[in-house]
Design a protein around this motif. Structure first.
Motif, PDB file in Angstrom:
ATOM      1  N   THR A  66       0.833  -1.204   0.000  1.00 27.67           N
ATOM      2  CA  THR A  66       0.000   0.000   0.000  1.00 27.67           C
ATOM      3  C   THR A  66       0.866   1.252   0.000  1.00 27.67           C
ATOM      4  O   THR A  66       1.873   1.322   0.706  1.00 27.67           O
ATOM      5  N   HIS A  67       0.448   2.232  -0.804  1.00 26.19           N
ATOM      6  CA  HIS A  67       1.121   3.532  -0.888  1.00 26.19           C
ATOM      7  C   HIS A  67       0.081   4.614  -0.632  1.00 26.19           C
ATOM      8  O   HIS A  67      -0.959   4.633  -1.294  1.00 26.19           O
ATOM      9  N   VAL A  68       0.371   5.515   0.299  1.00 21.02           N
ATOM     10  CA  VAL A  68      -0.556   6.587   0.649  1.00 21.02           C
ATOM     11  C   VAL A  68       0.050   7.917   0.220  1.00 21.02           C
ATOM     12  O   VAL A  68       1.243   8.156   0.405  1.00 21.02           O
ATOM     13  N   LEU A  69      -0.790   8.758  -0.363  1.00 22.39           N
ATOM     14  CA  LEU A  69      -0.359  10.095  -0.785  1.00 22.39           C
ATOM     15  C   LEU A  69      -1.481  11.072  -0.450  1.00 22.39           C
ATOM     16  O   LEU A  69      -2.624  10.872  -0.864  1.00 22.39           O
ATOM     17  N   ILE A  70      -1.156  12.117   0.317  1.00 19.46           N
ATOM     18  CA  ILE A  70      -2.134  13.146   0.672  1.00 19.46           C
ATOM     19  C   ILE A  70      -1.940  14.313  -0.300  1.00 19.46           C
ATOM     20  O   ILE A  70      -0.829  14.837  -0.432  1.00 19.46           O
ATOM     21  N   LEU A  71      -3.033  14.683  -0.972  1.00 20.37           N
ATOM     22  CA  LEU A  71      -2.968  15.768  -1.963  1.00 20.37           C
ATOM     23  C   LEU A  71      -3.628  17.033  -1.439  1.00 20.37           C
ATOM     24  O   LEU A  71      -4.618  16.963  -0.702  1.00 20.37           O
ATOM     25  N   VAL A  74      -7.067  15.689   0.025  1.00 15.57           N
ATOM     26  CA  VAL A  74      -7.601  14.496  -0.610  1.00 15.57           C
ATOM     27  C   VAL A  74      -6.644  13.354  -0.268  1.00 15.57           C
ATOM     28  O   VAL A  74      -5.451  13.432  -0.562  1.00 15.57           O
ATOM     29  N   LEU A  75      -7.178  12.329   0.365  1.00 13.79           N
ATOM     30  CA  LEU A  75      -6.384  11.142   0.704  1.00 13.79           C
ATOM     31  C   LEU A  75      -6.436  10.194  -0.490  1.00 13.79           C
ATOM     32  O   LEU A  75      -7.512   9.887  -0.996  1.00 13.79           O
ATOM     33  N   THR A  76      -5.275   9.755  -0.947  1.00 11.18           N
ATOM     34  CA  THR A  76      -5.231   8.732  -1.989  1.00 11.18           C
ATOM     35  C   THR A  76      -4.423   7.558  -1.449  1.00 11.18           C
ATOM     36  O   THR A  76      -3.471   7.742  -0.690  1.00 11.18           O
ATOM     37  N   GLU A  77      -4.855   6.377  -1.851  1.00  7.06           N
ATOM     38  CA  GLU A  77      -4.196   5.162  -1.408  1.00  7.06           C
ATOM     39  C   GLU A  77      -4.195   4.185  -2.577  1.00  7.06           C
ATOM     40  O   GLU A  77      -5.239   3.916  -3.157  1.00  7.06           O
ATOM     41  N   ILE A 122      -5.204  -4.306  -8.493  1.00  7.19           N
ATOM     42  CA  ILE A 122      -4.710  -3.012  -8.014  1.00  7.19           C
ATOM     43  C   ILE A 122      -5.941  -2.200  -7.622  1.00  7.19           C
ATOM     44  O   ILE A 122      -6.948  -2.199  -8.334  1.00  7.19           O
ATOM     45  N   ARG A 123      -5.857  -1.537  -6.469  1.00 11.40           N
ATOM     46  CA  ARG A 123      -7.006  -0.811  -5.923  1.00 11.40           C
ATOM     47  C   ARG A 123      -6.585   0.615  -5.620  1.00 11.40           C
ATOM     48  O   ARG A 123      -5.527   0.848  -5.031  1.00 11.40           O
ATOM     49  N   VAL A 124      -7.428   1.562  -6.027  1.00  6.19           N
ATOM     50  CA  VAL A 124      -7.181   2.974  -5.757  1.00  6.19           C
ATOM     51  C   VAL A 124      -8.326   3.489  -4.899  1.00  6.19           C
ATOM     52  O   VAL A 124      -9.496   3.346  -5.259  1.00  6.19           O
ATOM     53  N   LEU A 125      -7.994   4.079  -3.765  1.00  7.34           N
ATOM     54  CA  LEU A 125      -8.980   4.703  -2.894  1.00  7.34           C
ATOM     55  C   LEU A 125      -8.720   6.203  -2.896  1.00  7.34           C
ATOM     56  O   LEU A 125      -7.573   6.635  -2.782  1.00  7.34           O
ATOM     57  N   ILE A 126      -9.791   6.980  -3.042  1.00  6.33           N
ATOM     58  CA  ILE A 126      -9.689   8.441  -3.045  1.00  6.33           C
ATOM     59  C   ILE A 126     -10.760   8.960  -2.099  1.00  6.33           C
ATOM     60  O   ILE A 126     -11.936   8.608  -2.234  1.00  6.33           O
ATOM     61  N   LYS A 127     -10.361   9.777  -1.125  1.00  4.29           N
ATOM     62  CA  LYS A 127     -11.322  10.302  -0.152  1.00  4.29           C
ATOM     63  C   LYS A 127     -11.153  11.805  -0.009  1.00  4.29           C
ATOM     64  O   LYS A 127     -10.051  12.289   0.187  1.00  4.29           O
ATOM     65  N   SER A 179     -21.749  13.051   5.128  1.00  2.00           N
ATOM     66  CA  SER A 179     -21.352  14.403   5.541  1.00  2.00           C
ATOM     67  C   SER A 179     -19.875  14.459   5.917  1.00  2.00           C
ATOM     68  O   SER A 179     -19.304  15.538   6.054  1.00  2.00           O
ATOM     69  N   ALA A 180     -19.242  13.294   6.060  1.00  2.00           N
ATOM     70  CA  ALA A 180     -17.811  13.237   6.383  1.00  2.00           C
ATOM     71  C   ALA A 180     -16.945  13.192   5.129  1.00  2.00           C
ATOM     72  O   ALA A 180     -15.724  13.137   5.221  1.00  2.00           O
ATOM     73  N   GLY A 181     -17.558  13.192   3.943  1.00  2.00           N
ATOM     74  CA  GLY A 181     -16.793  13.164   2.700  1.00  2.00           C
ATOM     75  C   GLY A 181     -17.228  12.033   1.797  1.00  2.00           C
ATOM     76  O   GLY A 181     -18.118  11.247   2.121  1.00  2.00           O
ATOM     77  N   THR A 182     -16.584  11.966   0.651  1.00  3.01           N
ATOM     78  CA  THR A 182     -16.891  10.943  -0.349  1.00  3.01           C
ATOM     79  C   THR A 182     -15.671  10.054  -0.525  1.00  3.01           C
ATOM     80  O   THR A 182     -14.547  10.546  -0.562  1.00  3.01           O
ATOM     81  N   VAL A 183     -15.917   8.756  -0.644  1.00  2.00           N
ATOM     82  CA  VAL A 183     -14.852   7.781  -0.863  1.00  2.00           C
ATOM     83  C   VAL A 183     -15.124   7.077  -2.183  1.00  2.00           C
ATOM     84  O   VAL A 183     -16.212   6.559  -2.407  1.00  2.00           O
TER      85      VAL A 183
END
Length: 138
Positions: free
Chosen positions: A3-8, A63-66, A74-79, A123-127
């Motif tokens: 897993t690789h996490v990148l905060i944008l 924006v959190l990306t993982e 391969i899975r991409v999560l964007i929150k 209300s806490a955001g979109t994933v």
């Protein structure tokens, strides 16, 4: 699972940082080129949605990306940190009255480009969760 996490930051120019990370992860995962491009387009579209529609380009929001992968997918999560929206009330971009609208196609495009897609919003955001399998199943 690796897993690789990148905060944008909530700026469109940040998409390049994500794309560079996705390319480096794919050097290990080895998704075939056409399918990798589809994942890149879908991921970029989801990040634009998160930055523009979710965070409203607010510099205080992130924006959190993982990106994670195992041997088969391969899975991409964007929150985002937005206020959320009702996913079920999105207009159908293929409906005649929506064909010439300049926006409203993002989720439709994402869904059409990846093997699996989930979008949850509150209300806490979109994933957004996008997934591509190494070997596409018919």
């Amino acid at each position: 699972m690796e897993t690789h996490v990148l905060i944008l930051e909530s700026k469109r120019t940040e998409i390049l940082r994500f794309e560079q990370l996705l390319e480096s992860v794919n050097k290990v995962f080895c998704l075939e080129p056409e399918r990798f491009v589809n994942l890149q387009i879908a991921s970029s579209e989801a990040i634009v949605n998160a930055i523009v529609h979710g965070n409203k380009e607010n510099p205080e929001k992130k924006v959190l990306t993982e990106i994670s992968h195992n041997s088969t997918a391969i899975r991409v999560l964007i929150k985002d940190q937005g206020e959320g929206f009702d996913v079920d009330k999105l207009p159908d971009p293929t409906a005649e009255e929506n064909l010439f609208k300049e926006s409203g196609r993002g989720i439709y495009i994402i869904r059409s480009l990846v093997d699996e897609f989930e979008c949850t919003s509150s209300s806490a955001g979109t994933v957004y969760i996008l997934k591509m399998h190494k070997n596409k199943t018919p």
